[in-house]
Design a protein around this motif. Structure first.
Motif, short mmCIF file in Angstrom:
data_model
loop_
_atom_site.label_atom_id
_atom_site.label_comp_id
_atom_site.label_asym_id
_atom_site.label_seq_id
_atom_site.Cartn_x
_atom_site.Cartn_y
_atom_site.Cartn_z
N VAL A 78 38.67 34.59 51.65
CA VAL A 78 37.95 33.61 51.30
C VAL A 78 37.32 33.12 50.33
CG1 VAL A 78 35.43 32.84 52.16
CG2 VAL A 78 37.04 34.73 53.49
N ASP A 79 37.93 31.92 49.88
CA ASP A 79 37.47 31.99 48.67
C ASP A 79 36.13 31.20 47.92
OD1 ASP A 79 37.48 31.03 45.91
OD2 ASP A 79 39.12 29.62 45.87
N ASP A 80 35.20 32.27 47.62
CA ASP A 80 33.78 32.21 47.00
C ASP A 80 33.51 31.59 45.54
OD1 ASP A 80 34.11 34.76 45.79
OD2 ASP A 80 32.63 36.02 46.77
N ALA A 81 34.71 31.95 44.90
CA ALA A 81 34.14 31.61 43.16
C ALA A 81 35.24 30.54 43.08
CB ALA A 81 34.33 32.54 42.45
N PRO A 82 34.74 28.97 41.91
CA PRO A 82 35.55 28.37 41.26
C PRO A 82 37.05 28.69 40.68
CG PRO A 82 33.83 27.95 39.67
CD PRO A 82 33.74 29.77 41.21
N SER A 83 36.86 30.08 40.39
CA SER A 83 38.21 30.74 39.34
C SER A 83 39.69 30.28 40.45
CB SER A 83 38.41 32.10 39.39
OG SER A 83 37.53 32.65 40.23
N LEU A 84 40.29 30.16 39.92
CA LEU A 84 41.92 30.33 40.53
C LEU A 84 42.45 31.26 40.27
CD1 LEU A 84 44.32 28.60 41.33
CD2 LEU A 84 45.81 29.10 38.51
#
Length: 200
Positions: A78-84
């Motif tokens: 689950v992507d919880d940050a703007p970083s790739l």
């Protein structure tokens, strides 16, 4: 060349799909093909990690889900940050890739949404980094990708437009330090899943 497999295009991918349909055949296949590399994530994360899914770019652990895979289990982030971020292969796979020149590298990816493209795979060698960008990003249904580990990829060298030669691909595989599979295709919150990583 890397592309979504619709329909199944090679003998190698036919083997994969037969084994997915008949999961009990996987152990027999590996006994008969000791050099095959397979991560089907049916029993856990199998030492895969996540690289880049935070402001600091830290390496973290993906979640294991026993039911959401392309048959069986899979890795979920689950992507919880703007970083790739990328799925990062375990040391076992990195080491075995040294003898995998010319073989097929396959995996299944599923993302909740996608509005970006970029490097689908990164192979980080001692002195050279190879990247490959698929023609199409994955989506909310499982997409299988296939790429040859040779100069026909094409693999691009050191973030340039220069296509790697046979000798350069072999050099990277011999000195491989990281194998990264992109799991993030959206510039915001999303979910990425990985299943059925094969080298054969």
């Amino acid at each position: 060349m890397l592309f979504p497999i619709v329909p199944i295009r090679t003998i190698c991918t036919k083997i994969v799909y037969l084994l997915l349909i008949f999961p009990g055949a996987c152990n027999s296949y590996l006994r008969l093909n000791p050099n095959a590399i397979m991560y089907n994530f049916d029993d856990g994360a199998q030492d895969w990690r996540v690289e880049g899914n935070s402001i600091t770019g830290a390496v973290t652990n993906p979640k294991f889900d026993s039911n959401k895979g392309n048959l069986g289990g899979c890795l979920v982030v689950v992507d919880d940050a703007p970083s790739l971020w990328f799925f990062s292969a375990p040391a076992e796979l990195v080491k075995k890739m040294a003898s995998c020149y010319g073989k097929a590298f396959m995996f299944d990816i599923k993302v909740s949404s996608a509005d970006q493209r970029g490097n689908t795979i990164i192979l980080q060698g001692d002195k050279i980094q190879l990247t490959y960008s698929a023609a199409n990003a994955p989506g909310p249904t499982w997409t299988t990708y296939y790429v040859k580990l040779d100069e026909t990829g094409p693999w691009f060298k050191n973030a340039s437009a220069t296509i790697a030669t046979k000798a350069e691909v072999q050099e990277v595989l011999q000195s491989l330090q990281k194998v990264l599979i992109r799991g993030d295709y959206k510039g915001g919150p999303d979910t990425g899943m990985l299943d059925n990583v094969w080298v054969q």
